[in-house]
Design an enzyme around this catalytic site. Structure first.
Site, PDB file in Angstrom:
ATOM      1  N   ASP A  48     105.086  82.350 -15.207  1.00 16.44           N
ATOM      2  CA  ASP A  48     106.266  81.498 -15.204  1.00 16.44           C
ATOM      3  C   ASP A  48     107.485  82.404 -15.117  1.00 16.44           C
ATOM      4  O   ASP A  48     107.441  83.563 -15.532  1.00 16.44           O
ATOM      5  CB  ASP A  48     106.338  80.649 -16.477  1.00 16.44           C
ATOM      6  CG  ASP A  48     107.191  79.403 -16.305  1.00 16.44           C
ATOM      7  OD1 ASP A  48     106.622  78.307 -16.142  1.00 16.44           O
ATOM      8  OD2 ASP A  48     108.424  79.529 -16.313  1.00 16.44           O
ATOM      9  N   ASN A 103     101.907  75.846  -8.688  1.00 17.36           N
ATOM     10  CA  ASN A 103     102.638  74.728  -9.279  1.00 17.36           C
ATOM     11  C   ASN A 103     104.151  74.929  -9.257  1.00 17.36           C
ATOM     12  O   ASN A 103     104.900  73.971  -9.454  1.00 17.36           O
ATOM     13  CB  ASN A 103     102.163  74.533 -10.725  1.00 17.36           C
ATOM     14  CG  ASN A 103     102.936  73.464 -11.452  1.00 17.36           C
ATOM     15  OD1 ASN A 103     102.871  72.292 -11.103  1.00 17.36           O
ATOM     16  ND2 ASN A 103     103.695  73.861 -12.468  1.00 17.36           N
ATOM     17  N   TYR A 168     114.199  68.530  -1.677  1.00 15.37           N
ATOM     18  CA  TYR A 168     112.915  68.540  -2.385  1.00 15.37           C
ATOM     19  C   TYR A 168     111.823  67.900  -1.540  1.00 15.37           C
ATOM     20  O   TYR A 168     110.701  68.422  -1.437  1.00 15.37           O
ATOM     21  CB  TYR A 168     113.071  67.812  -3.717  1.00 15.37           C
ATOM     22  CG  TYR A 168     111.849  67.851  -4.600  1.00 15.37           C
ATOM     23  CD1 TYR A 168     111.484  69.015  -5.259  1.00 15.37           C
ATOM     24  CD2 TYR A 168     111.088  66.707  -4.797  1.00 15.37           C
ATOM     25  CE1 TYR A 168     110.376  69.052  -6.086  1.00 15.37           C
ATOM     26  CE2 TYR A 168     109.975  66.730  -5.623  1.00 15.37           C
ATOM     27  CZ  TYR A 168     109.626  67.898  -6.270  1.00 15.37           C
ATOM     28  OH  TYR A 168     108.523  67.918  -7.091  1.00 15.37           O
ATOM     29  N   LYS A 172     108.422  69.671  -0.138  1.00 15.56           N
ATOM     30  CA  LYS A 172     107.082  69.192  -0.470  1.00 15.56           C
ATOM     31  C   LYS A 172     106.307  68.781   0.780  1.00 15.56           C
ATOM     32  O   LYS A 172     105.078  68.968   0.839  1.00 15.56           O
ATOM     33  CB  LYS A 172     107.175  68.032  -1.462  1.00 15.56           C
ATOM     34  CG  LYS A 172     107.639  68.450  -2.852  1.00 15.56           C
ATOM     35  CD  LYS A 172     106.701  69.470  -3.487  1.00 15.56           C
ATOM     36  CE  LYS A 172     107.033  69.705  -4.961  1.00 15.56           C
ATOM     37  NZ  LYS A 172     106.115  70.665  -5.602  1.00 15.56           N
TER      38      LYS A 172
END
Length: 260
Positions: A48, A103, A168, A172
Protein backbone atom coordinates in the site's frame (compact mmCIF):
# COMPACT_ATOMS: atom_id res chain seq x y z
CA UNK A 1 -33.51 -4.59 1.74
CA UNK A 2 -31.93 -8.04 1.92
CA UNK A 3 -29.74 -8.78 4.93
CA UNK A 4 -26.02 -9.35 4.52
CA UNK A 5 -25.45 -13.13 4.28
CA UNK A 6 -23.26 -15.01 6.75
CA UNK A 7 -19.51 -14.84 6.23
CA UNK A 8 -18.33 -17.96 4.41
CA UNK A 9 -15.47 -19.84 6.12
CA UNK A 10 -12.31 -20.75 4.22
CA UNK A 11 -12.04 -24.01 2.31
CA UNK A 12 -8.31 -24.12 1.60
CA UNK A 13 -8.67 -22.91 -2.00
CA UNK A 14 -5.25 -21.24 -1.91
CA UNK A 15 -3.38 -23.64 0.36
CA UNK A 16 0.32 -23.68 -0.46
CA UNK A 17 0.06 -20.62 -2.72
CA UNK A 18 1.54 -17.16 -2.39
CA UNK A 19 -0.15 -13.91 -3.34
CA UNK A 20 0.61 -10.22 -3.68
CA UNK A 21 -2.17 -7.69 -3.04
CA UNK A 22 -1.84 -3.97 -3.80
CA UNK A 23 -3.72 -1.26 -1.88
CA UNK A 24 -4.30 -3.86 0.83
CA UNK A 25 -4.22 -1.64 3.90
CA UNK A 26 -7.38 -0.77 5.74
CA UNK A 27 -10.96 -1.94 5.44
CA UNK A 28 -11.58 -1.84 1.67
CA UNK A 29 -11.58 -4.51 -1.00
CA UNK A 30 -7.79 -4.94 -0.91
CA UNK A 31 -7.73 -5.60 2.81
CA UNK A 32 -10.68 -7.96 2.50
CA UNK A 33 -8.93 -9.82 -0.34
CA UNK A 34 -5.75 -10.20 1.70
CA UNK A 35 -7.71 -11.59 4.63
CA UNK A 36 -9.74 -13.93 2.42
CA UNK A 37 -6.57 -15.26 0.77
CA UNK A 38 -5.04 -15.93 4.17
CA UNK A 39 -8.22 -17.68 5.31
CA UNK A 40 -7.97 -19.86 2.21
CA UNK A 41 -4.43 -20.92 3.16
CA UNK A 42 -2.26 -18.55 1.10
CA UNK A 43 0.81 -16.67 2.21
CA UNK A 44 0.30 -13.01 1.37
CA UNK A 45 2.44 -9.96 0.79
CA UNK A 46 0.41 -6.80 1.33
CA UNK A 47 1.39 -3.50 -0.19
CA UNK A 48 0.00 0.00 0.00
CA UNK A 49 1.15 3.58 -0.51
CA UNK A 50 0.02 4.44 3.06
CA UNK A 51 2.88 3.13 5.18
CA UNK A 52 1.34 3.55 8.65
CA UNK A 53 -1.99 2.02 7.66
CA UNK A 54 -0.14 -0.82 5.95
CA UNK A 55 1.95 -1.58 9.01
CA UNK A 56 -1.14 -1.71 11.21
CA UNK A 57 -3.05 -3.98 8.82
CA UNK A 58 -0.10 -6.34 8.36
CA UNK A 59 0.56 -6.54 12.09
CA UNK A 60 -3.05 -7.42 12.79
CA UNK A 61 -3.13 -10.14 10.15
CA UNK A 62 0.23 -11.54 11.26
CA UNK A 63 -1.06 -11.81 14.82
CA UNK A 64 -4.11 -13.68 13.57
CA UNK A 65 -2.62 -15.91 10.85
CA UNK A 66 1.03 -16.13 11.88
CA UNK A 67 4.05 -14.04 11.00
CA UNK A 68 5.27 -16.65 8.51
CA UNK A 69 2.16 -16.14 6.38
CA UNK A 70 2.22 -12.35 6.16
CA UNK A 71 4.66 -9.85 4.70
CA UNK A 72 4.28 -6.22 3.74
CA UNK A 73 6.11 -3.58 1.75
CA UNK A 74 5.08 -0.01 0.94
CA UNK A 75 4.46 0.56 -2.77
CA UNK A 76 3.27 3.48 -4.85
CA UNK A 77 2.13 1.88 -8.10
CA UNK A 78 2.95 5.06 -10.03
CA UNK A 79 6.65 4.38 -9.38
CA UNK A 80 8.08 1.51 -11.46
CA UNK A 81 11.04 1.04 -9.11
CA UNK A 82 8.70 0.58 -6.15
CA UNK A 83 6.63 -1.93 -8.13
CA UNK A 84 9.78 -3.92 -8.92
CA UNK A 85 10.86 -3.77 -5.28
CA UNK A 86 7.47 -5.07 -4.17
CA UNK A 87 7.74 -8.18 -6.33
CA UNK A 88 11.37 -8.68 -5.35
CA UNK A 89 10.33 -8.59 -1.70
CA UNK A 90 7.61 -11.19 -2.32
CA UNK A 91 10.07 -13.51 -4.05
CA UNK A 92 12.68 -13.05 -1.32
CA UNK A 93 10.17 -13.77 1.43
CA UNK A 94 8.12 -16.56 -0.13
CA UNK A 95 10.23 -17.89 -3.00
CA UNK A 96 7.47 -17.72 -5.60
CA UNK A 97 4.38 -15.76 -6.63
CA UNK A 98 1.23 -17.64 -7.62
CA UNK A 99 -1.37 -14.88 -7.60
CA UNK A 100 -1.45 -11.10 -7.87
CA UNK A 101 -4.42 -8.91 -6.98
CA UNK A 102 -4.13 -5.47 -8.54
CA UNK A 103 -6.46 -3.45 -6.36
CA UNK A 104 -4.79 -0.03 -6.34
CA UNK A 105 -6.99 2.71 -7.73
CA UNK A 106 -7.85 6.35 -7.23
CA UNK A 107 -11.24 7.99 -7.55
CA UNK A 108 -12.60 11.49 -7.34
CA UNK A 109 -15.53 13.51 -8.58
CA UNK A 110 -15.33 16.30 -11.15
CA UNK A 111 -17.49 17.29 -14.06
CA UNK A 112 -15.57 17.00 -17.30
CA UNK A 113 -15.89 20.70 -18.08
CA UNK A 114 -14.26 21.51 -14.74
CA UNK A 115 -11.71 18.67 -14.66
CA UNK A 116 -8.06 19.63 -14.87
CA UNK A 117 -5.39 17.74 -16.78
CA UNK A 118 -3.76 17.00 -13.44
CA UNK A 119 -6.93 15.40 -12.03
CA UNK A 120 -7.37 13.30 -15.15
CA UNK A 121 -3.74 12.21 -15.29
CA UNK A 122 -3.50 11.35 -11.60
CA UNK A 123 -6.53 9.04 -11.67
CA UNK A 124 -5.35 7.28 -14.82
CA UNK A 125 -1.76 6.97 -13.58
CA UNK A 126 -2.79 5.18 -10.39
CA UNK A 127 -5.80 3.24 -11.63
CA UNK A 128 -4.90 2.21 -15.16
CA UNK A 129 -1.16 2.69 -15.62
CA UNK A 130 -0.47 1.42 -12.10
CA UNK A 131 -2.40 -1.74 -12.90
CA UNK A 132 -0.40 -2.06 -16.11
CA UNK A 133 2.90 -1.70 -14.26
CA UNK A 134 1.99 -4.41 -11.77
CA UNK A 135 0.55 -6.71 -14.43
CA UNK A 136 3.64 -6.30 -16.59
CA UNK A 137 5.99 -7.07 -13.70
CA UNK A 138 3.90 -10.06 -12.61
CA UNK A 139 3.79 -11.52 -16.11
CA UNK A 140 7.57 -11.29 -16.44
CA UNK A 141 8.07 -13.15 -13.16
CA UNK A 142 5.31 -15.72 -13.59
CA UNK A 143 6.26 -16.66 -17.15
CA UNK A 144 9.13 -18.80 -15.93
CA UNK A 145 7.46 -20.03 -12.78
CA UNK A 146 4.85 -22.43 -14.09
CA UNK A 147 1.95 -20.02 -14.42
CA UNK A 148 -0.32 -18.22 -12.03
CA UNK A 149 -3.29 -15.91 -11.82
CA UNK A 150 -3.69 -12.15 -11.95
CA UNK A 151 -6.92 -10.51 -10.80
CA UNK A 152 -7.49 -6.84 -11.58
CA UNK A 153 -10.03 -4.66 -9.83
CA UNK A 154 -12.13 -2.86 -12.43
CA UNK A 155 -15.58 -1.37 -11.83
CA UNK A 156 -19.04 -1.44 -13.32
CA UNK A 157 -18.32 2.19 -14.22
CA UNK A 158 -16.18 0.76 -17.01
CA UNK A 159 -19.55 -0.10 -18.57
CA UNK A 160 -21.92 2.45 -17.05
CA UNK A 161 -22.06 6.23 -17.06
CA UNK A 162 -22.08 8.28 -13.89
CA UNK A 163 -21.86 12.03 -13.61
CA UNK A 164 -18.53 13.35 -12.41
CA UNK A 165 -16.71 10.06 -13.05
CA UNK A 166 -15.28 10.46 -16.58
CA UNK A 167 -11.66 9.98 -15.45
CA UNK A 168 -12.40 7.03 -13.16
CA UNK A 169 -14.74 5.34 -15.64
CA UNK A 170 -12.21 5.75 -18.46
CA UNK A 171 -9.49 4.26 -16.26
CA UNK A 172 -11.62 1.28 -15.25
CA UNK A 173 -12.69 0.64 -18.86
CA UNK A 174 -8.99 0.64 -19.65
CA UNK A 175 -8.37 -1.93 -16.91
CA UNK A 176 -10.96 -4.16 -18.56
CA UNK A 177 -9.27 -3.86 -21.97
CA UNK A 178 -5.84 -4.37 -20.41
CA UNK A 179 -7.12 -7.52 -18.73
CA UNK A 180 -8.40 -9.01 -21.97
CA UNK A 181 -5.24 -8.22 -23.95
CA UNK A 182 -2.89 -9.42 -21.22
CA UNK A 183 -4.87 -12.65 -20.95
CA UNK A 184 -4.34 -13.43 -24.63
CA UNK A 185 -0.62 -12.73 -24.40
CA UNK A 186 -0.13 -14.72 -21.18
CA UNK A 187 -2.18 -17.82 -21.97
CA UNK A 188 0.78 -19.65 -23.49
CA UNK A 189 2.67 -19.29 -20.21
CA UNK A 190 -0.17 -20.78 -18.19
CA UNK A 191 -1.07 -17.42 -16.65
CA UNK A 192 -4.72 -16.45 -16.29
CA UNK A 193 -5.68 -12.76 -16.18
CA UNK A 194 -9.20 -11.81 -15.11
CA UNK A 195 -10.92 -8.88 -13.45
CA UNK A 196 -13.76 -8.15 -11.08
CA UNK A 197 -16.11 -5.23 -11.67
CA UNK A 198 -17.83 -4.30 -8.40
CA UNK A 199 -20.76 -1.93 -8.35
CA UNK A 200 -20.92 -0.54 -4.83
CA UNK A 201 -18.82 -1.96 -2.00
CA UNK A 202 -18.91 0.42 0.95
CA UNK A 203 -16.20 0.65 3.59
CA UNK A 204 -15.26 3.42 6.05
CA UNK A 205 -12.86 5.24 3.72
CA UNK A 206 -15.45 5.39 0.94
CA UNK A 207 -18.12 6.44 3.40
CA UNK A 208 -15.95 9.44 4.33
CA UNK A 209 -15.42 10.43 0.70
CA UNK A 210 -19.02 10.14 -0.52
CA UNK A 211 -22.21 11.62 0.87
CA UNK A 212 -24.73 9.45 2.66
CA UNK A 213 -27.33 10.58 0.13
CA UNK A 214 -25.29 9.39 -2.86
CA UNK A 215 -24.46 6.05 -1.26
CA UNK A 216 -28.11 5.50 -0.35
CA UNK A 217 -29.19 6.38 -3.88
CA UNK A 218 -26.70 3.96 -5.42
CA UNK A 219 -27.62 1.19 -2.99
CA UNK A 220 -31.31 1.62 -3.82
CA UNK A 221 -30.54 0.79 -7.45
CA UNK A 222 -29.21 -2.64 -6.49
CA UNK A 223 -31.58 -5.60 -6.67
CA UNK A 224 -30.73 -6.56 -3.07
CA UNK A 225 -31.37 -2.99 -1.94
CA UNK A 226 -27.97 -2.74 -0.27
CA UNK A 227 -24.32 -2.24 -1.07
CA UNK A 228 -21.86 -5.11 -1.20
CA UNK A 229 -19.57 -5.83 1.69
CA UNK A 230 -15.87 -5.73 0.69
CA UNK A 231 -15.54 -9.41 1.58
CA UNK A 232 -18.26 -10.29 -0.92
CA UNK A 233 -16.07 -8.85 -3.68
CA UNK A 234 -13.03 -10.56 -2.14
CA UNK A 235 -14.80 -13.92 -2.44
CA UNK A 236 -14.96 -13.49 -6.22
CA UNK A 237 -11.34 -12.32 -6.33
CA UNK A 238 -10.22 -15.47 -4.52
CA UNK A 239 -12.30 -17.63 -6.85
CA UNK A 240 -10.53 -16.07 -9.84
CA UNK A 241 -7.13 -16.53 -8.16
CA UNK A 242 -7.81 -20.19 -7.39
CA UNK A 243 -7.89 -23.33 -9.49
CA UNK A 244 -11.68 -23.24 -9.39
CA UNK A 245 -11.47 -20.79 -12.30
CA UNK A 246 -8.85 -22.77 -14.22
CA UNK A 247 -10.59 -22.34 -17.60
CA UNK A 248 -11.32 -18.63 -17.22
CA UNK A 249 -9.08 -15.93 -18.63
CA UNK A 250 -9.71 -12.52 -20.13
CA UNK A 251 -13.02 -12.30 -18.28
CA UNK A 252 -14.46 -9.34 -16.41
CA UNK A 253 -16.83 -10.62 -13.74
CA UNK A 254 -19.46 -8.18 -12.53
CA UNK A 255 -19.93 -8.26 -8.76
CA UNK A 256 -23.21 -6.46 -8.78
CA UNK A 257 -26.92 -6.93 -8.20
CA UNK A 258 -28.03 -3.85 -10.09
CA UNK A 259 -31.46 -4.06 -11.65
CA UNK A 260 -30.50 -2.23 -14.87
Amino acid sequence: MNAVPPYVPGHGLMRGRTAVVTAAAGTGIGGAAARRLLEEGARVLLSDAHRRRLEGTAAGLAAEFGASAVASVPCDVTDEDQVAAMFDAALERFGRIDAVVNNAGLGGTARLTEMTDAQWSRVLDVTLTGTMRCTRAALRLMAGGGGGAIVNNASVLGWRAQEGQAHYAAAKAGVMALTRCAAVEAAGDGIRVNAVAPSLAVHPNLAKAASEELLAELAAREAFGRHAEPWEVANVIVFLASDYSSYMTGEVVSVSSRRA
